[in-house]
Design an enzyme around this catalytic site. Structure first.
Site: not given
Length: 446
Positions: A129, A159-160, A162, A260, A271, A334, A341
């Site tokens: 990114t 990239e995407f 999760r 969300f 991220c 999560k 982080r």
């Protein structure tokens, strides 16, 4: 003949991408400058927790019994340059210390190390990114440094992933975005991603700037949606409304959607926070800073939720943390990850500790990383042990293990049955029926 693939950088993104490319049938060579990491990966071990990744590595790492042998790892740039037809750059782009801007030093170093060794046709593919405009600059660098000159092209393929679903997201992506300048690069990437495209994954071809912007725009939208529902939680608390019911109602609107929209202590990780800050910084450099001023409030709302949880906990224990035992369930940012982080959970625990609270933390996977960040906190081997003698219990990471806790049994080990649900994820009725005072952000107390 299928192209041979290299993956430069074998952290969370790189290790997953390398294993997935091997799973798709390609010969893959992964590179990292840290020998210890290469040694681990060569044993099909990973330095982070990601469901399914070790199993995927074990199926393909060369030298392991029963593996396909399609995946190897090295520290040699020369070996990578000689081996690969397609070179994926998957190195980290952290936030600069003391600034909002993105640190491009790792990407620049990777390209500067690889390009002078490219003596035949190759495609370099950026996945990190990066700030918009980086790909064009890197393409110029490659053109200047690569002996093969114009036969070495650059593409950008964000990239995407999760965390917790990275293997699935790599093998079965919901979209593939490629920023290219020529048909050859597009053709090569269509070959690389032929399997997921054949399964129906959309393949979006664009220019460099748009490909770079897709990732930061997506993360900024998600961050905005999370902060929006948390802002609504603040209003609900002031007006005695129920943010969970509010979210349910607006989530039925197809233009909004349900994902969300769970209010809580906000987002963290490696991220979203750094990406929206880097996006703001880059917009300022481009003279478009006013376009993204709203992201400052998104960031502010997110950080404010952590402080609000600390205030709720202080209020619950009588106005001061001194001498009070506080149990914190969750350390990672999560569930299904060991990543701490910028973790809201660990940040809240640290704030309470600094204000005199006796904090004990338990997390199913993040304990080792949490200890490195906050060695002065106390840590327990289980949720009941963390809660023993506590005046208040804070649920701060939405692990399935915590949702399955028995509130009746847990009440027997605490000093006071007070629960603050920082993720709006537990069954309020069940906990209250077991004699707990249950409070969640943006929801009625009774």
């Amino acid at each position: 003949m299928a192209p041979k693939i290299t993956v430069i950088g074998t952290g969370y993104l790189g290790a997953t991408h390398a294993a997935a490319m091997a799973e798709l049938g390609f010969e893959v060579l992964g590179l990292d400058v840290v020998p210890e990491k290469i040694e681990m990966l060569s044993r099909a071990e990973v330095p982070m927790y990601e469901p399914g990744l070790e199993e995927l590595l074990a199926r393909h790492v060369a030298g392991l019994e029963g593996s396909s042998g399609r995946l190897r790892f090295t520290t040699s740039w020369e070996e990578v340059a000689e081996f690969g037809d397609v070179h994926f750059v998957c190195v980290n782009t952290p936030q600069k210390h003391g600034e909002y801007a993105c640190d491009m030093s790792y990407v620049d170093a990777a390209v500067a190390s690889l390009a002078p060794l490219l003596r035949r046709p190759a495609l370099v593919v950026g996945k990190s990114t990066v700030p918009v405009g980086s790909a064009a600059r890197l393409a110029r660098m490659i053109a200047e440094l690569a002996p093969a000159g114009a036969e070495v092209e650059l593409a950008w393929n964000p990239e995407f992933l999760r965390e917790g679903f990275a293997v699935e997201d790599t093998l079965h992506p919901d979209r593939i975005v490629v920023g290219v300048r020529g048909e050859r690069a597009e053709k090569v990437l269509r070959e690389v991603y032929a399997t997921p495209v054949g399964e129906g994954s959309p393949f979006v071809v664009t220019d460099y700037p748009t490909a770079e912007l897709v990732k930061t725009a997506a993360n900024s939208f998600l961050a905005t949606k999370i902060s929006f529902i948390n802002a609504m939680a603040e209003v609900c608390e002031a007006a005695d409304g129920d943010v969970a019911k509010l979210a349910e109602a607006i989530g039925h609107d197809e233009r909004i959607g349900k994902k969300f929209l769970r209010a809580g202590i906000g987002f963290g990780g490696g991220c979203l926070p750094k990406d929206i800050r880097a996006f703001m910084a880059r917009a300022g450099e481009l003279g478009a800073d006013q376009a993204l001023t709203f992201l400052r409030e998104v960031d502010s709302i997110n950080m404010r939720r952590r402080g609000h949880m600390v205030e709720l906990a202080r209020e619950t224990v009588g106005g001061s943390f001194l001498g009070q035992r506080v149990a914190v369930l969750g350390a990672t940012f999560k569930p299904d990850s060991d990543d701490v982080r910028d973790s809201p959970a660990l940040n809240v625990a640290g704030q309470i500790h600094l204000q005199g609270g006796q904090v004990t933390v338990y997390d199913p996977k993040g304990m080792e990383n949490a200890r490195r960040v906050f060695p002065t906190l106390a840590y327990a081997d289980s949720a009941p042990e963390a809660c023993r003698g506590a005046q208040v219990v804070l649920h701060l990471t939405e692990w399935a293990e915590f949702r399955s806790l028995d509130p009746v049994a847990l009440r027997e080990v605490v000093a006071e049955p007070h629960l603050l649900d920082g993720r709006n994820a537990l069954d309020a009725a069940a906990w209250r029926a077991a004699g707990w005072t249950y409070r969640a952000m943006g929801r009625p107390q009774a």
